[in-house]
Write an enzyme that holds these catalytic residues in place. Structure first.
Site, PDB file in Angstrom:
ATOM      1  N   ARG A 130       0.805  -1.243   0.000  1.00  0.00           N
ATOM      2  CA  ARG A 130       0.000   0.000   0.000  1.00  0.00           C
ATOM      3  C   ARG A 130       0.827   1.277   0.000  1.00  0.00           C
ATOM      4  O   ARG A 130       1.897   1.331   0.605  1.00  0.00           O
ATOM      5  CB  ARG A 130      -0.915   0.004   1.226  1.00  0.00           C
ATOM      6  CG  ARG A 130      -1.979  -1.067   1.158  1.00  0.00           C
ATOM      7  CD  ARG A 130      -2.780  -1.163   2.448  1.00  0.00           C
ATOM      8  NE  ARG A 130      -3.829  -2.176   2.309  1.00  0.00           N
ATOM      9  CZ  ARG A 130      -3.605  -3.494   2.423  1.00  0.00           C
ATOM     10  NH1 ARG A 130      -2.396  -3.957   2.691  1.00  0.00           N
ATOM     11  NH2 ARG A 130      -4.599  -4.342   2.258  1.00  0.00           N
ATOM     12  N   HIS A 183      -0.898  -2.445  -4.492  1.00  0.00           N
ATOM     13  CA  HIS A 183      -0.330  -3.295  -5.548  1.00  0.00           C
ATOM     14  C   HIS A 183      -0.342  -2.657  -6.942  1.00  0.00           C
ATOM     15  O   HIS A 183      -0.701  -3.304  -7.933  1.00  0.00           O
ATOM     16  CB  HIS A 183      -1.059  -4.641  -5.594  1.00  0.00           C
ATOM     17  CG  HIS A 183      -0.855  -5.487  -4.367  1.00  0.00           C
ATOM     18  ND1 HIS A 183       0.262  -5.425  -3.587  1.00  0.00           N
ATOM     19  CD2 HIS A 183      -1.654  -6.449  -3.798  1.00  0.00           C
ATOM     20  CE1 HIS A 183       0.162  -6.287  -2.586  1.00  0.00           C
ATOM     21  NE2 HIS A 183      -0.993  -6.914  -2.683  1.00  0.00           N
ATOM     22  N   HIS A 192       3.293 -12.362  -6.062  1.00  0.00           N
ATOM     23  CA  HIS A 192       2.206 -12.578  -5.112  1.00  0.00           C
ATOM     24  C   HIS A 192       1.646 -14.009  -5.197  1.00  0.00           C
ATOM     25  O   HIS A 192       0.430 -14.201  -5.324  1.00  0.00           O
ATOM     26  CB  HIS A 192       1.099 -11.558  -5.379  1.00  0.00           C
ATOM     27  CG  HIS A 192       0.272 -11.219  -4.181  1.00  0.00           C
ATOM     28  ND1 HIS A 192      -0.184 -12.169  -3.290  1.00  0.00           N
ATOM     29  CD2 HIS A 192      -0.186 -10.026  -3.718  1.00  0.00           C
ATOM     30  CE1 HIS A 192      -0.885 -11.562  -2.352  1.00  0.00           C
ATOM     31  NE2 HIS A 192      -0.904 -10.260  -2.584  1.00  0.00           N
ATOM     32  N   ASP A 210      -1.010 -10.197   8.274  1.00  0.00           N
ATOM     33  CA  ASP A 210      -0.912  -9.386   7.062  1.00  0.00           C
ATOM     34  C   ASP A 210       0.024  -8.231   7.402  1.00  0.00           C
ATOM     35  O   ASP A 210      -0.415  -7.107   7.615  1.00  0.00           O
ATOM     36  CB  ASP A 210      -2.298  -8.882   6.641  1.00  0.00           C
ATOM     37  CG  ASP A 210      -2.282  -8.248   5.256  1.00  0.00           C
ATOM     38  OD1 ASP A 210      -1.200  -8.180   4.650  1.00  0.00           O
ATOM     39  OD2 ASP A 210      -3.361  -7.825   4.794  1.00  0.00           O
ATOM     40  N   GLU A 249       5.695 -12.307   0.474  1.00  0.00           N
ATOM     41  CA  GLU A 249       6.019 -11.367  -0.603  1.00  0.00           C
ATOM     42  C   GLU A 249       7.277 -10.587  -0.214  1.00  0.00           C
ATOM     43  O   GLU A 249       7.240  -9.763   0.700  1.00  0.00           O
ATOM     44  CB  GLU A 249       4.847 -10.405  -0.815  1.00  0.00           C
ATOM     45  CG  GLU A 249       3.551 -11.099  -1.172  1.00  0.00           C
ATOM     46  CD  GLU A 249       2.341 -10.303  -0.704  1.00  0.00           C
ATOM     47  OE1 GLU A 249       2.118  -9.201  -1.219  1.00  0.00           O
ATOM     48  OE2 GLU A 249       1.631 -10.769   0.195  1.00  0.00           O
TER      49      GLU A 249
END
Ligand code: BGC
Length: 398
Positions: free
Chosen positions: A126, A151, A224, A296, A361
């Site tokens: 982000r 993304h 991803h 996350d 990632e």
């Protein structure tokens, strides 16, 4: 190229010689078919094969490239979004399973917007408030995730058709290039991007990223892939045991933008310094877990230098399939597939439920353009952005 592995029969002396002769005759095709017992051979055609994966709405054909190494490991990549579509990896008994989420054909990727297997750019994760300032100028980006840009925007690199070049050989590769024009998704500068996937002999899938620009800009490229080491569609990943080479995270606010603070994982559910099942602490009462509805978060990797270093390791105790992640990047986003909810039907029509895959990632930290204290993501004309990540597939007896 053909690579024949002949399993040794363990014979000795004269019998061994005769056996060897028979095998040689059989391999060279000198035996009458049906007269001699077939030798015990295992053959894997190494290299790269291309097939049609589907057509874009404008009629452009998109391809699927299947890379195979001598161990029979296979990785299929499409030039739509540079996406890894499947990875066939062996378990501890040699049984192959496809360990990434995806769709059977291009239409699946066009019908449902997910980031399954995709190359992410220009900016992975982000950017807060969908804007950043560079050289005194404010750049506005599409807000596609609440108030933020996620993304690369509404139509990131994951939705572009890349130019593909096949690299044949025992370590087959696929070179993908894409020109992102000045102003695309709000980012300045013509950016030339080159990503090379290589399937290595030791079951490593190397991803080598390069980017150049003709104006000052920002960049943060990643892949991803959504992994399930038990095989995609085969339950959730809560029993997968994870180790992350990191002592610290960059905590986020309610919209998942880094606050700018750096926090120790010590005594928190984010501590994966010892191998720990993903599900062990995922439901604990923790504000950061609540914001992400599970894991996350960006981990700051422990690094010794600028080279390729082991960042994380995950294994599925039942099958013994193990994934090692090596990278040159300073961070890794560990995402536990919290936003999957069973509505997406992937390969073979199987529903992908909550936490049915995890992502690791490799990246620079989220929202770096708005955090001068984070490692810089700026790229200037004359410089080359370069990052290397290897997803290596091994097995464990644990
Ligand atoms: C992000 C998640 C997001 C997921 C899928 C991850 O990189 O951190 O918040 O939901 O990608 O878009």
């Amino acid at each position: 190229m053909k690579n024949n592995i002949i399993k040794e029969s363990g014979t000795k002396g004269l019998f061994g010689l005769i056996g060897l002769l028979v095998m040689l005759l059989a391999v060279t095709g000198a035996c009458t078919p049906g007269k001699q017992p077939a030798p015990e051979t295992e053959s894997h055609e190494t290299g790269i094969k291309r097939s049609v994966f589907g057509k874009m709405p404008d009629g452009q054909e998109v391809h699927l490239y299947t890379l195979t190494n001598a161990n029979g490991m296979q990785v299929a990549i499409t030039n739509y979004g540079g996406r890894i579509v499947s990875i066939l990896a062996p378990d501890r008994n040699g049984k192959m399973a496809d360990v990434v989420l995806g769709f059977d054909n291009l239409q699946g990727y066009l019908d449902t917007h997910t980031y399954f297997g995709a190359l992410i750019g220009r900016y992975g994760n982000r950017i807060g408030g969908a804007k950043f300032t560079l050289d005194g100028k404010v750049y506005h980006l599409p807000a596609n995730n609440g108030p933020n840009s996620l993304h690369g925007g509404t139509k990131g690199f994951d939705q572009r058709v890349w130019t593909a070049k096949e690299i044949p050989g025992d370590e087959p590769g696929l070179e993908l290039t894409y020109l992102s024009k000045d102003g695309e998704e709000g980012y300045p500068g013509d950016m030339h991007v080159k990503v090379v996937y290589t399937l290595e002999k030791d079951n490593g899938l190397k991803i080598d990223y390069n980017a150049t620009t003709d104006k000052d800009t920002v960049v943060n490229l990643t892949n991803h892939s959504y992994f399930n080491l038990a095989g995609e569609g085969n339950g959730n990943i809560l029993n997968t045991v994870l180790w992350i080479n990191s002592d610290e995270i960059t905590p986020v606010d309610a919209t998942q933008i880094p606050t700018g603070k750096i926090e120790k994982v010590d005594g928190t559910p984010f501590d994966f310094r010892k191998p720990t099942p993903i599900g062990a602490h995922i439901n604990e009462d923790n504000q950061q877990l609540k914001y992400g509805q599970g894991y996350d978060i960006n981990y700051i990797l422990n690094r010794k230098g600028p080279g390729l270093e082991l960042a994380a390791r995950a294994y599925d105790p039942e099958s013994g399939r193990e994934l090692e992640v090596y990278t040159t990047e300073p961070g890794i986003q560990f995402y536990s597939g919290n936003f999957l909810d069973g509505t997406i039907h992937g390969k073979g029509g199987v529903a992908y439920g909550k936490r049915s895959a995890f992502c690791l990632e490799t990246q620079h930290y989220p929202d770096s353009p708005n955090h001068p204290s984070f490692p810089t993501t700026e790229l200037k004309p004359g410089q080359t952005f370069h990052q290397v990540t290897v997803f290596k597939f091994t097995t464990t007896s644990k």
